[in-house]
Write a protein that holds these residues in place. Structure first.
Motif, PDB file in Angstrom:
ATOM      1  N   VAL A  40       0.928  -1.153  -0.176  1.00  0.00           N
ATOM      2  CA  VAL A  40       0.213   0.140   0.073  1.00  0.00           C
ATOM      3  C   VAL A  40       0.815   1.383  -0.127  1.00  0.00           C
ATOM      4  N   TYR A  41       1.939   1.339   0.827  1.00  0.00           N
ATOM      5  CA  TYR A  41       2.834   2.475   0.920  1.00  0.00           C
ATOM      6  C   TYR A  41       3.535   2.918  -0.393  1.00  0.00           C
ATOM      7  N   LEU A  42       3.848   1.685  -0.848  1.00  0.00           N
ATOM      8  CA  LEU A  42       4.476   1.704  -2.318  1.00  0.00           C
ATOM      9  C   LEU A  42       3.597   2.411  -3.504  1.00  0.00           C
ATOM     10  N   ALA A  43       2.254   1.653  -3.555  1.00  0.00           N
ATOM     11  CA  ALA A  43       1.401   2.110  -4.439  1.00  0.00           C
ATOM     12  C   ALA A  43       0.794   3.430  -4.217  1.00  0.00           C
ATOM     13  N   GLN A  44       1.049   4.123  -3.045  1.00  0.00           N
ATOM     14  CA  GLN A  44       0.535   5.322  -2.694  1.00  0.00           C
ATOM     15  C   GLN A  44       1.611   6.276  -3.029  1.00  0.00           C
ATOM     16  N   GLY A  45       2.825   5.781  -3.110  1.00  0.00           N
ATOM     17  CA  GLY A  45       4.076   6.721  -3.329  1.00  0.00           C
ATOM     18  C   GLY A  45       4.780   7.380  -2.021  1.00  0.00           C
ATOM     19  N   ALA A  46       4.092   6.812  -0.614  1.00  0.00           N
ATOM     20  CA  ALA A  46       4.648   7.059   0.485  1.00  0.00           C
ATOM     21  C   ALA A  46       6.138   6.379   0.617  1.00  0.00           C
ATOM     22  N   TRP A  47       6.424   5.433  -0.026  1.00  0.00           N
ATOM     23  CA  TRP A  47       7.504   4.674  -0.127  1.00  0.00           C
ATOM     24  C   TRP A  47       7.882   4.551  -1.537  1.00  0.00           C
ATOM     25  N   VAL A  48       9.393   4.313  -1.922  1.00  0.00           N
ATOM     26  CA  VAL A  48       9.930   4.346  -3.000  1.00  0.00           C
ATOM     27  C   VAL A  48      10.348   3.074  -3.286  1.00  0.00           C
ATOM     28  N   LEU A  49       9.841   1.999  -4.473  1.00  0.00           N
ATOM     29  CA  LEU A  49      10.672   0.802  -4.501  1.00  0.00           C
ATOM     30  C   LEU A  49      12.058   0.776  -5.330  1.00  0.00           C
ATOM     31  N   PHE A  50      12.933   0.169  -5.068  1.00  0.00           N
ATOM     32  CA  PHE A  50      13.962   0.010  -5.715  1.00  0.00           C
ATOM     33  C   PHE A  50      14.472  -1.582  -6.117  1.00  0.00           C
ATOM     34  N   VAL A  51      14.908  -1.700  -7.108  1.00  0.00           N
ATOM     35  CA  VAL A  51      15.111  -3.315  -7.388  1.00  0.00           C
ATOM     36  C   VAL A  51      16.535  -3.471  -7.931  1.00  0.00           C
ATOM     37  N   ALA A  52      16.942  -4.537  -7.949  1.00  0.00           N
ATOM     38  CA  ALA A  52      18.345  -5.012  -8.442  1.00  0.00           C
ATOM     39  C   ALA A  52      18.154  -6.258  -9.413  1.00  0.00           C
ATOM     40  N   ILE A  53      18.374  -5.906 -10.574  1.00  0.00           N
ATOM     41  CA  ILE A  53      18.179  -6.732 -11.746  1.00  0.00           C
ATOM     42  C   ILE A  53      19.467  -7.561 -12.284  1.00  0.00           C
ATOM     43  N   ASP A  54      19.653  -8.718 -12.606  1.00  0.00           N
ATOM     44  CA  ASP A  54      20.634  -9.260 -13.241  1.00  0.00           C
ATOM     45  C   ASP A  54      20.874  -9.209 -14.816  1.00  0.00           C
ATOM     46  N   SER A  55      21.723  -9.620 -15.411  1.00  0.00           N
ATOM     47  CA  SER A  55      21.628  -9.542 -16.549  1.00  0.00           C
ATOM     48  C   SER A  55      20.729 -10.202 -17.486  1.00  0.00           C
ATOM     49  N   GLU A  56      20.046 -11.169 -16.908  1.00  0.00           N
ATOM     50  CA  GLU A  56      18.997 -11.919 -17.404  1.00  0.00           C
ATOM     51  C   GLU A  56      17.663 -11.117 -17.481  1.00  0.00           C
ATOM     52  N   GLY A  57      17.633 -10.001 -16.634  1.00  0.00           N
ATOM     53  CA  GLY A  57      16.448  -9.170 -16.377  1.00  0.00           C
ATOM     54  C   GLY A  57      15.533  -9.847 -15.256  1.00  0.00           C
ATOM     55  N   GLU A  58      16.261 -10.682 -14.562  1.00  0.00           N
ATOM     56  CA  GLU A  58      15.406 -11.243 -13.387  1.00  0.00           C
ATOM     57  C   GLU A  58      15.745 -10.464 -12.097  1.00  0.00           C
ATOM     58  N   VAL A  59      14.707 -10.174 -11.340  1.00  0.00           N
ATOM     59  CA  VAL A  59      15.004  -9.157 -10.035  1.00  0.00           C
ATOM     60  C   VAL A  59      15.716  -9.960  -8.860  1.00  0.00           C
ATOM     61  N   LYS A  60      16.725  -9.597  -8.337  1.00  0.00           N
ATOM     62  CA  LYS A  60      17.544 -10.178  -7.320  1.00  0.00           C
ATOM     63  C   LYS A  60      17.286  -9.848  -6.016  1.00  0.00           C
ATOM     64  N   GLY A  61      16.850  -8.728  -5.948  1.00  0.00           N
ATOM     65  CA  GLY A  61      16.671  -7.999  -4.647  1.00  0.00           C
ATOM     66  C   GLY A  61      15.959  -6.847  -4.620  1.00  0.00           C
ATOM     67  N   ALA A  62      15.150  -6.061  -3.483  1.00  0.00           N
ATOM     68  CA  ALA A  62      14.517  -5.057  -3.692  1.00  0.00           C
ATOM     69  C   ALA A  62      14.533  -4.230  -2.094  1.00  0.00           C
ATOM     70  N   ALA A  63      14.323  -3.013  -2.407  1.00  0.00           N
ATOM     71  CA  ALA A  63      14.207  -2.193  -1.135  1.00  0.00           C
ATOM     72  C   ALA A  63      13.376  -1.252  -0.950  1.00  0.00           C
ATOM     73  N   CYS A  64      12.699  -0.879   0.014  1.00  0.00           N
ATOM     74  CA  CYS A  64      11.587   0.017   0.189  1.00  0.00           C
ATOM     75  C   CYS A  64      12.273   1.238   1.038  1.00  0.00           C
ATOM     76  N   VAL A  65      12.106   2.528   0.429  1.00  0.00           N
ATOM     77  CA  VAL A  65      13.041   3.661   1.069  1.00  0.00           C
ATOM     78  C   VAL A  65      11.752   4.657   1.290  1.00  0.00           C
ATOM     79  N   GLN A  66      11.900   5.301   2.430  1.00  0.00           N
ATOM     80  CA  GLN A  66      10.937   6.728   2.713  1.00  0.00           C
ATOM     81  C   GLN A  66      11.803   7.719   2.774  1.00  0.00           C
ATOM     82  N   PHE A  67      11.410   8.742   2.218  1.00  0.00           N
ATOM     83  CA  PHE A  67      12.266   9.925   2.192  1.00  0.00           C
ATOM     84  C   PHE A  67      11.578  10.904   3.287  1.00  0.00           C
TER      85      PHE A  67
END
Length: 135
Positions: A40-67
Motif C-alpha cells: 500500500v505504501y509503495l502504491a501510494q508513493g509514500a515509499w519508493v521501490l528500488f530493485v536489483a536486476i541481473d543481466s537476464e532481467g531477473e529481479v535479485k533484490g528489492a528495497a523500500c525507502v521512505q524519504f
C-alpha cells in the motif's frame, strides 16, 4: 547487476517479482509493518521501490525507502531491504546515486545487529538504538 527505481505507477506490475524480498526483510520489523502495508505504501508513493536486476532481467533484490526532510538533510530511510541489492560497492554506488537523484543527502535504516555490522563496510555508523513498548 543493475539497480533501478521503480516508478509508482509500475509498483503493481513489479509486485509479484519483489514481494518475497520485501516479505523476508519485514520479518524483522517487529510487527511495525507487514508485506501488505508495504504494498500500500509503495502504491501510494509514500515509499519508493528500488530493485536489483541481473543481466537476464531477473529481479535479485528489492528495497523500500521512505524519504524524510529533516532540518539539515533529506534522509533516505531504508524501511526494508531483501535479496541482493547492496551486496557490493558497485550496487551500493548505484543505489546511492539513485537516492541522491531523489534529493537524499543522508541514508539511514533500522537494522538488526548482524545487518548493522554488514553495513559498516559502506560507512554506516550506529547513531542510536531504537526500542519501543506498547502502552
Amino acid at each position: 547487476m543493475l539497480v533501478q527505481q521503480v516508478p509508482t505507477h509500475y509498483v503493481s506490475t513489479a509486485w509479484p517479482k519483489v514481494e518475497r524480498f520485501i516479505a523476508s526483510a519485514l520479518e524483522y520489523s517487529q510487527g511495525d509493518y507487514s508485506v501488505e502495508h508495504a504494498k500500500v505504501y509503495l502504491a501510494q508513493g509514500a515509499w519508493v521501490l528500488f530493485v536489483a536486476i541481473d543481466s537476464e532481467g531477473e529481479v535479485k533484490g528489492a528495497a523500500c525507502v521512505q524519504f524524510n526532510n529533516m532540518p539539515n538533510d533529506r534522509v533516505a530511510f531504508v524501511v526494508a531491504i531483501g535479496g541482493k541489492l547492496m551486496t557490493n560497492k558497485d550496487t551500493w554506488g548505484q543505489f546511492t546515486s539513485l537516492l541522491k537523484a531523489n534529493g537524499a543527502t543522508y541514508v539511514e535504516g533500522a537494522a538488526r545487529e548482524s545487518i548493522a555490522r554488514l553495513w559498516t563496510r559502506y560507512g554506516f555508523k550506529e547513531k542510536y538504538r531504537v526500542v519501543g513498548v506498547r502502552i
